[in-house]
Design a protein around this motif. Sequence first.
Motif, PDB file in Angstrom:
ATOM      1  N   ASP A 187      30.347  20.070  35.193  1.00  0.00           N
ATOM      2  CA  ASP A 187      31.727  20.188  35.645  1.00  0.00           C
ATOM      3  C   ASP A 187      32.624  20.268  34.422  1.00  0.00           C
ATOM      4  O   ASP A 187      32.636  19.350  33.593  1.00  0.00           O
ATOM      5  CB  ASP A 187      32.114  18.990  36.510  1.00  0.00           C
ATOM      6  N   SER A 247      25.562  16.042  35.501  1.00  0.00           N
ATOM      7  CA  SER A 247      24.916  15.370  36.633  1.00  0.00           C
ATOM      8  C   SER A 247      23.809  14.432  36.174  1.00  0.00           C
ATOM      9  O   SER A 247      23.466  13.484  36.876  1.00  0.00           O
ATOM     10  CB  SER A 247      24.352  16.425  37.595  1.00  0.00           C
ATOM     11  N   GLY A 268      30.348  25.058  37.196  1.00  0.00           N
ATOM     12  CA  GLY A 268      31.425  25.389  38.124  1.00  0.00           C
ATOM     13  C   GLY A 268      32.219  26.583  37.655  1.00  0.00           C
ATOM     14  O   GLY A 268      32.419  26.799  36.459  1.00  0.00           O
ATOM     15  N   GLU A 298      32.959  25.647  42.801  1.00  0.00           N
ATOM     16  CA  GLU A 298      33.217  24.224  42.603  1.00  0.00           C
ATOM     17  C   GLU A 298      34.318  23.691  43.519  1.00  0.00           C
ATOM     18  O   GLU A 298      34.857  22.603  43.271  1.00  0.00           O
ATOM     19  CB  GLU A 298      33.598  23.961  41.157  1.00  0.00           C
ATOM     20  N   SER A 340      34.667  19.910  44.789  1.00  0.00           N
ATOM     21  CA  SER A 340      33.580  19.152  44.169  1.00  0.00           C
ATOM     22  C   SER A 340      34.035  17.767  43.718  1.00  0.00           C
ATOM     23  O   SER A 340      33.236  16.821  43.709  1.00  0.00           O
ATOM     24  CB  SER A 340      32.999  19.926  42.978  1.00  0.00           C
ATOM     25  N   THR A 341      35.318  17.619  43.346  1.00  0.00           N
ATOM     26  CA  THR A 341      35.806  16.307  42.911  1.00  0.00           C
ATOM     27  C   THR A 341      36.198  15.423  44.089  1.00  0.00           C
ATOM     28  O   THR A 341      36.292  14.199  43.941  1.00  0.00           O
ATOM     29  CB  THR A 341      37.028  16.472  41.989  1.00  0.00           C
ATOM     30  N   THR A 351      34.547  15.469  47.128  1.00  0.00           N
ATOM     31  CA  THR A 351      33.405  15.229  48.002  1.00  0.00           C
ATOM     32  C   THR A 351      32.481  14.183  47.410  1.00  0.00           C
ATOM     33  O   THR A 351      32.119  14.249  46.220  1.00  0.00           O
ATOM     34  CB  THR A 351      32.621  16.533  48.235  1.00  0.00           C
ATOM     35  N   SER A 387      29.121  12.663  46.491  1.00  0.00           N
ATOM     36  CA  SER A 387      27.807  13.264  46.261  1.00  0.00           C
ATOM     37  C   SER A 387      26.695  12.529  46.990  1.00  0.00           C
ATOM     38  O   SER A 387      25.563  13.015  47.030  1.00  0.00           O
ATOM     39  CB  SER A 387      27.511  13.288  44.754  1.00  0.00           C
ATOM     40  N   ALA A 443      31.468  15.265  40.438  1.00  0.00           N
ATOM     41  CA  ALA A 443      31.669  16.705  40.608  1.00  0.00           C
ATOM     42  C   ALA A 443      30.470  17.489  40.096  1.00  0.00           C
ATOM     43  O   ALA A 443      30.055  18.484  40.699  1.00  0.00           O
ATOM     44  CB  ALA A 443      32.942  17.139  39.876  1.00  0.00           C
ATOM     45  N   ASN A 461      27.714  17.443  42.667  1.00  0.00           N
ATOM     46  CA  ASN A 461      27.976  18.373  43.768  1.00  0.00           C
ATOM     47  C   ASN A 461      27.720  19.826  43.341  1.00  0.00           C
ATOM     48  O   ASN A 461      27.202  20.630  44.125  1.00  0.00           O
ATOM     49  CB  ASN A 461      29.421  18.217  44.244  1.00  0.00           C
ATOM     50  N   ILE A 462      28.082  20.161  42.115  1.00  0.00           N
ATOM     51  CA  ILE A 462      27.803  21.506  41.599  1.00  0.00           C
ATOM     52  C   ILE A 462      26.299  21.742  41.524  1.00  0.00           C
ATOM     53  O   ILE A 462      25.806  22.830  41.866  1.00  0.00           O
ATOM     54  CB  ILE A 462      28.470  21.678  40.223  1.00  0.00           C
TER      55      ILE A 462
END
Length: 372
Positions: A184, A194, A258, A302, A305-306, A308, A310, A344, A347-348
């Motif tokens: 991210d 991640s 992203g 993306e 993504s911030t 949601t 994970s 984030a 999620n990415i």
Amino acid sequence: MSRPVTRCKDPVRVLRIRIKDRHASSLAGMARAVNFVWNYCNDLSLQIFRRERRFASGIEIQRYLNGASKEGLAVGSAVFQQIAEEYATRRKQHRKVKLRWRRPAGARRSLGWIPFKARSVVWRHGQAHFQGLHPGVWDSYGLAGYEFGAGCISEDSRGRWYLNVTVKVKSARPNEANLDLGIDLGLKTFAGFSDERLPNVDAQRFYRDLEPALATAQRARRKSRVKAIHARIANRRKDFLHQLSTRLAREYGAIFVGNVNASALAKGQHSKSVLDAGWSTFRTMLRYKCDDAGVWFDEVDEAFSTQTCSCCASRTGPKGVAGPGIREWKRIHCETTHDRDRNAARNILAVGRDRLAGGIPALSAQAAVGHD
């Protein structure tokens, strides 16, 4: 998990090699001839459009340049043909009837540019042979082992000349690493990962650190000093991005980034920070380095993504104007505390893995059976 590899048989790379300064005057003469031919193509294309309401193709413009090499210009017919092709390509790209004139002198002088076709530059005895000129270069690539393609000789703002040439490189074997990574990109934290074993990278201040010195040089109207500071900023940024992208391409088998829109954000109130970060350059470096290393690379959406989680996929993260200032947040229902950037990135990575699995029929079939 095996990964599909979609790379060309012989990837093409661009090598940028510094030319020694003693050839600057000869190259400047060639660049003036290129400017003259470019402006001629520009004027000719405009006249044809006004008269016939159509755009002249590069091949048609080349016919008007036949015999121009006998007029005492410092470049030959091969360069003329490349100029005509490049002009037609850029005119179509920018969708304009007329492009900018190339200015040989003055405050807004166009930087030197000399295009050439494949095999127009030949490497012999430690020198590049081009149009009767044999410029010496600082060879840091081992150029004797490459076959040169098309390219150009260009000048930077400090009057230094570079040979930019395309070469074919051998395709790399797929990287056997099983680790996947989601990235991210941001302003406070340049890259959130991640993988928890990999520390997030804070945003660097290449421009901000030298901004006071740059302002002092600009007020004193020391143009050479201003150009040197700008070059130092660019070199520091490229060095940082090269080191980071190389390390990631060596350690991971799949990387997902992203698709943050840098050009749009550069028009807002954080424009200096966005341009200083170099997101687009970093993604470009990652793309070709992953291709060389046999690593799967993809840019994924993306969006949200911030916001949601994970863990449970609920969209309950920080929102609104105050959202970017919240670096950590806790999901009440699943009782998980998230670091904004690392969440984030996870999620990415999840979006990237879904796309990766979608490209493998066996995995797609298994997912469908499990879903039913």
